[in-house]
Write an enzyme that holds these catalytic residues in place. Structure first.
Site, PDB file in Angstrom:
ATOM      1  N   ASP A  34       0.846  -1.201   0.000  1.00  0.00           N
ATOM      2  CA  ASP A  34       0.000   0.000   0.000  1.00  0.00           C
ATOM      3  C   ASP A  34       0.875   1.242   0.000  1.00  0.00           C
ATOM      4  O   ASP A  34       0.569   2.243  -0.646  1.00  0.00           O
ATOM      5  CB  ASP A  34      -0.890   0.026   1.255  1.00  0.00           C
ATOM      6  CG  ASP A  34      -1.974  -1.029   1.177  1.00  0.00           C
ATOM      7  OD1 ASP A  34      -2.012  -1.751   0.163  1.00  0.00           O
ATOM      8  OD2 ASP A  34      -2.758  -1.144   2.151  1.00  0.00           O
ATOM      9  N   PHE A  37       2.218   1.963  -3.359  1.00  0.00           N
ATOM     10  CA  PHE A  37       1.129   2.482  -4.198  1.00  0.00           C
ATOM     11  C   PHE A  37       0.876   3.956  -3.878  1.00  0.00           C
ATOM     12  O   PHE A  37       0.754   4.796  -4.770  1.00  0.00           O
ATOM     13  CB  PHE A  37      -0.136   1.647  -3.963  1.00  0.00           C
ATOM     14  CG  PHE A  37      -1.285   2.045  -4.851  1.00  0.00           C
ATOM     15  CD1 PHE A  37      -1.399   1.525  -6.135  1.00  0.00           C
ATOM     16  CD2 PHE A  37      -2.244   2.957  -4.417  1.00  0.00           C
ATOM     17  CE1 PHE A  37      -2.450   1.901  -6.966  1.00  0.00           C
ATOM     18  CE2 PHE A  37      -3.288   3.334  -5.243  1.00  0.00           C
ATOM     19  CZ  PHE A  37      -3.391   2.801  -6.524  1.00  0.00           C
ATOM     20  N   ASP A  38       0.822   4.265  -2.574  1.00  0.00           N
ATOM     21  CA  ASP A  38       0.571   5.652  -2.160  1.00  0.00           C
ATOM     22  C   ASP A  38       1.652   6.586  -2.687  1.00  0.00           C
ATOM     23  O   ASP A  38       1.371   7.717  -3.081  1.00  0.00           O
ATOM     24  CB  ASP A  38       0.517   5.757  -0.628  1.00  0.00           C
ATOM     25  CG  ASP A  38      -0.733   5.073  -0.083  1.00  0.00           C
ATOM     26  OD1 ASP A  38      -1.631   4.780  -0.888  1.00  0.00           O
ATOM     27  OD2 ASP A  38      -0.792   4.827   1.139  1.00  0.00           O
ATOM     28  N   LYS A 115     -27.175 -12.983  -9.226  1.00  0.00           N
ATOM     29  CA  LYS A 115     -27.979 -11.761  -9.394  1.00  0.00           C
ATOM     30  C   LYS A 115     -27.598 -10.806  -8.270  1.00  0.00           C
ATOM     31  O   LYS A 115     -28.002 -10.979  -7.122  1.00  0.00           O
ATOM     32  CB  LYS A 115     -29.467 -12.094  -9.368  1.00  0.00           C
ATOM     33  CG  LYS A 115     -30.318 -10.889  -9.721  1.00  0.00           C
ATOM     34  CD  LYS A 115     -31.751 -11.297 -10.011  1.00  0.00           C
ATOM     35  CE  LYS A 115     -32.562 -10.135 -10.572  1.00  0.00           C
ATOM     36  NZ  LYS A 115     -32.539  -8.942  -9.761  1.00  0.00           N
ATOM     37  N   LYS A 292     -28.899 -16.905 -18.707  1.00  0.00           N
ATOM     38  CA  LYS A 292     -28.904 -16.224 -20.008  1.00  0.00           C
ATOM     39  C   LYS A 292     -28.498 -17.193 -21.110  1.00  0.00           C
ATOM     40  O   LYS A 292     -27.628 -18.048 -20.896  1.00  0.00           O
ATOM     41  CB  LYS A 292     -27.882 -15.078 -20.011  1.00  0.00           C
ATOM     42  CG  LYS A 292     -28.122 -14.022 -18.968  1.00  0.00           C
ATOM     43  CD  LYS A 292     -27.000 -12.984 -18.937  1.00  0.00           C
ATOM     44  CE  LYS A 292     -27.293 -11.959 -17.858  1.00  0.00           C
ATOM     45  NZ  LYS A 292     -26.178 -11.045 -17.619  1.00  0.00           N
ATOM     46  N   LYS A 316     -35.312 -16.000  -8.354  1.00  0.00           N
ATOM     47  CA  LYS A 316     -35.119 -15.270  -7.091  1.00  0.00           C
ATOM     48  C   LYS A 316     -35.145 -16.239  -5.918  1.00  0.00           C
ATOM     49  O   LYS A 316     -36.019 -17.102  -5.839  1.00  0.00           O
ATOM     50  CB  LYS A 316     -36.253 -14.248  -6.904  1.00  0.00           C
ATOM     51  CG  LYS A 316     -36.238 -13.151  -7.949  1.00  0.00           C
ATOM     52  CD  LYS A 316     -35.339 -12.025  -7.535  1.00  0.00           C
ATOM     53  CE  LYS A 316     -36.051 -10.782  -7.464  1.00  0.00           C
ATOM     54  NZ  LYS A 316     -36.133  -9.695  -7.002  1.00  0.00           N
ATOM     55  N   CYS A 410     -31.588   7.772  29.100  1.00  0.00           N
ATOM     56  CA  CYS A 410     -30.343   7.218  28.555  1.00  0.00           C
ATOM     57  C   CYS A 410     -29.807   6.114  29.474  1.00  0.00           C
ATOM     58  O   CYS A 410     -29.628   6.345  30.672  1.00  0.00           O
ATOM     59  CB  CYS A 410     -29.306   8.339  28.419  1.00  0.00           C
ATOM     60  SG  CYS A 410     -27.681   7.735  27.929  1.00  0.00           S
ATOM     61  N   CYS A 434     -22.366  12.653  28.963  1.00  0.00           N
ATOM     62  CA  CYS A 434     -22.707  11.247  28.758  1.00  0.00           C
ATOM     63  C   CYS A 434     -21.433  10.509  28.299  1.00  0.00           C
ATOM     64  O   CYS A 434     -20.844  10.852  27.270  1.00  0.00           O
ATOM     65  CB  CYS A 434     -23.811  11.150  27.705  1.00  0.00           C
ATOM     66  SG  CYS A 434     -24.325   9.474  27.368  1.00  0.00           S
TER      67      CYS A 434
END
Ligand code: IVH
Length: 687
Positions: A34, A37-38, A115, A292, A316, A410, A434
């Site tokens: 990564d 890539f960066d 699907k 298909k 489905k 609460c 809180c």
């Protein structure tokens, strides 16, 4: 580097990045880290900033977003986007197979596909470049969402040319489904709950909602994905669907590895059986299987009804349901006080997993279900990851069982809950006292990319909150050795029961105090990010800091000024306005100012802002992010001059929509660079 070298390096970087992007997002086979890539991306961003005239509309840098789409124009589909006939049982499928046989004889094969349950999209490519992305809409016309779609990493912006025959496919449309993977969906909903917002009911809604956000930067952060399931064009490379899809993958599209050729109806049933059982192993939702005819010629022979092709059908899946007992309702308090009710259920098996909890969404949902204590509830997991209660078995309701009354206070801090008119969630208004709410704000504030006071860490922050030592982010600047030294607590991990002692020893305390002190020199843009204003991530904070220069300019600006800032749209503007409307936020900012935090951009940068010095611009046409006056102001505020006519002294012509052709001709004849409003922004940033 001169312009010619920059041009060839930009081209080279674009190709390298596109290939690595494909390896990562389409093939799931990354070849570099990564970090590497960066670095490549960073190099490209910098080069494009320096040479804005060389930056391409389909550059991989567009994937991070930045464009604001004020309206999504309605666009007519070149090829209508039809739907599929649905079947729910095997008899209907056998009938379908018989119809095919009758129409074209015995020699044919099927392609079975998943699907995908997302949002249909039509992607138009010309000369191997993505030029337009349009949603299904009513099938005849849909909404153009190109800028947002460009942020989806599995959708190629430029196709790999190795296997691309320009003679055949210089213009075609790829059809597919944009979806939100489960992992991203869960993350997004947690974030929504934290921010007092109603979570999305399912990944499909989340994907559809994300595609219609004005700021493509936010869309980019949603991690949408896309599978292509057909290629449509006048001339296609192969005479069958399966091979066309296989080739599309070589061009750069993500196609499903689970697409399969089936020779007969039994093989179709096998495929369906397998996916009915195993669909829960996928990291995305499917709601069935599509069958298909493979040959394009046979597809043409079979043709279409007014709504759907005769050569394809969908099967489905049935929604899986079970019943179990409601044991309790727990109320979770998010980091911004939003309350989400969760049903605690007697554990029950459903679609291969044990369900112990179910979403109840909000008070209205509980009311609508008319839930009573100990009810036997119907739980459904219609391909969705989080099961939901869809009904109650009235006959099994216990006599005299009490109706569920929604929590009034609460569970964390005892404050009475409120629900604003028109909002679906209750929330705890005790923002400053809180515990989960204080913790959320402080955790973000101290994080590495914000104020970098991570030596405090989550466990210790909790101890400070519980002991009443800190109530808000400003209190961090009143910490002292005496307040911290010696505090300790044993924390038990709920999952494995292991205990861990957290204590504030001398070294820890000194580290914390030092990190707090160091944070006073963290630059304004990071302080702005640290405040935790919704939608103001690192990049937006940078843009705001550069534009407004200090916090007061931002606090007192109005909505119109905000949305005229490049890359700021309605959602971000609304969030900023409401943050600064809150008196308590202003009080905290004043406290932080007194403690010496940076609330204006550094002097050097301020001076640097005269960075269009000596340059003369001519402005023509209508702009997306600026009014006519707005763009002139930006140039002048940055030391540039605006002239009404082009001469040899003009440095740049800034071209908006519908720019006069005469101006273009004149600029071209004098070799004056013609740049866009975005390139002007880059020029300002770069200089
Ligand atoms: S083919 C002519 N293949 O289902 C119709 N559609 O009801 C071509 N869908 O709007 C559609 N997965 O968005 C096809 N493998 C798949 C699909 C798929 C999902 C969606 C598609 C379409 C709807 C049809």
């Amino acid at each position: 580097m001169d312009s010619d070298k920059a041009k060839s390096r930009i081209k080279e970087l674009t190709n390298i990045i596109n290939r690595h992007n494909y390896n990562y997002y389409v093939l799931a086979d990354p070849k570099i880290s990564d970090h590497e890539f960066d670095n490549l991306m960073e190099e490209l961003i910098l080069l494009e900033r320096k040479y804005p005239e060389l930056s391409d509309d389909n550059s991989p840098t567009k994937r991070v977003g930045g464009q604001v789409t004020k309206d999504f124009p309605t666009v007519k589909h070149k090829y209508p986007m039809l739907s599929l006939g649905n079947t729910y049982n095997r008899k209907d499928l056998t009938d379908f197979d018989n119809r095919i046989k009758k129409a074209i004889g015995n020699s044919y094969e099927y392609v079975c596909e998943l699907k995908f349950d997302g949002v249909a999209i039509g992607l138009v490519y010309k000369n191997a470049k993505l030029v337009r992305a349009v949603t299904r809409g009513d099938g005849t016309q849909g909404d153009e969402v190109t800028n947002n779609v460009k942020t989806i990493k599995s959708i190629p912006l430029n196709l790999f040319q190795d296997n691309f025959d320009n003679n055949i496919v210089d213009e075609f449309e790829a059809r597919g489904e944009i979806f939100m993977p489960h992992k991203s969906f869960i993350g997004l909903n947690n974030e929504k709950i934290k921010n007092n917002e109603q979570p999305f009911a399912n990944p499909r809604n989340a994907a559809a909602g994300s595609l219609k956000i004005q700021e493509s930067r936010i869309v980019s952060s949603r991690n949408l994905d896309c599978y292509i399931f057909s290629i449509i064009g006048e001339k296609l490379p192969y005479d069958n669907h399966y091979d066309n899809l296989k080739l599309a993958k070589k061009w750069g599209f993500k196609t499903s590895e689970f697409t399969k050729i089936c020779k007969n109806i039994d093989e179709i049933f096998e495929y369906i059986d397998y996916w009915e059982k195993n669909r829960n192993d996928l990291d995305f939702d499917i709601d069935g299987v599509v069958i298909k005819i493979n040959s394009i010629k046979q597809q043409e022979q079979l043709g279409y009804t007014s709504k759907s092709p005769r050569w394809a059908i969908s099967y489905k899946f049935e929604t899986e349901q079970t019943t179990t007992k409601l044991l309790d309702i727990k109320y979770q308090v998010g980091r911004t006080g939003a309350i989400t009710p969760v049903a605690v259920l007697q554990p029950v098996k459903l679609s291969g997993t044990t369900v112990k909890r179910a979403s109840l969404y909000n008070a209205d949902k509980i009311e609508e279900l008319n839930l009573h204590k100990n009810d036997t509830v119907k739980v459904e997991k219609g391909g969705e990851i989080i099961p939901k209660i869809v009904g109650i078995d009235q006959e099994l309701r216990e006599k005299n069982s009490d109706k569920i009354i929604y929590a009034t206070h609460c569970p964390e801090c005892g404050t009475e809950l409120i629900r604003k008119a028109g909002e679906s969630l209750h929330y705890c208004p005790n923002k400053n006292n809180c515990p989960p709410q204080i913790l959320g704000k402080i955790e973000h504030f101290i994080s590495r990319k914000a104020m970098n006071i991570e030596s405090l860490g989550q466990g210790r922050t909790e101890i400070l909150i519980k002991n009443g030592i800190i109530k808000n982010i400003a209190d961090l600047y009143d910490l002292s050795f005496d307040k911290l030294y010696g505090l300790e607590k044993t924390i038990t991990n709920v999952l494995d029961g292991k205990t861990k002692k957290i204590s504030f020893k001398e070294k820890t305390v000194n580290n914390i105090l030092k990190a707090v002190e160091n944070s006073k020199s963290v630059p304004f843009e990071r302080v702005l990010y640290a405040l935790g204003i919704r939608y103001v991530g690192e990049t937006v904070a940078k843009i705001l800091a550069q534009h407004f220069k200090n916090i007061d300019n931002l606090i007192y600006c109005n909505y119109d000024e905000l949305i005229n800032v490049p890359e700021i749209g309605e959602k971000i503007a609304d969030s900023i306005i409401s943050f600064f409307k809150d008196e308590q936020n202003i009080e905290i900012i004043n406290h932080l100012k007194n403690k010496g935090l940076q609330f204006e951009i550094e002097k050097e940068l301020l001076e640097k802002k005269n960075n269009l010095n000596g340059m003369t611009f001519v402005v023509s046409g209508v702009f997306n992010n600026y009014s006519r006056q707005g763009i002139k102001d930006v140039i002048e505020n940055n030391g540039g001059k605006v002239s009404s006519s082009i001469s040899s002294k003009t440095n740049y012509l800034i071209a908006g929509n519908n720019m006069g052709p005469e101006k273009r001709k004149k600029a071209e004849s004098l070799n004056i660079p013609i740049i866009s409003e975005r390139e002007l922004d880059n020029l300002i940033k770069e200089n």
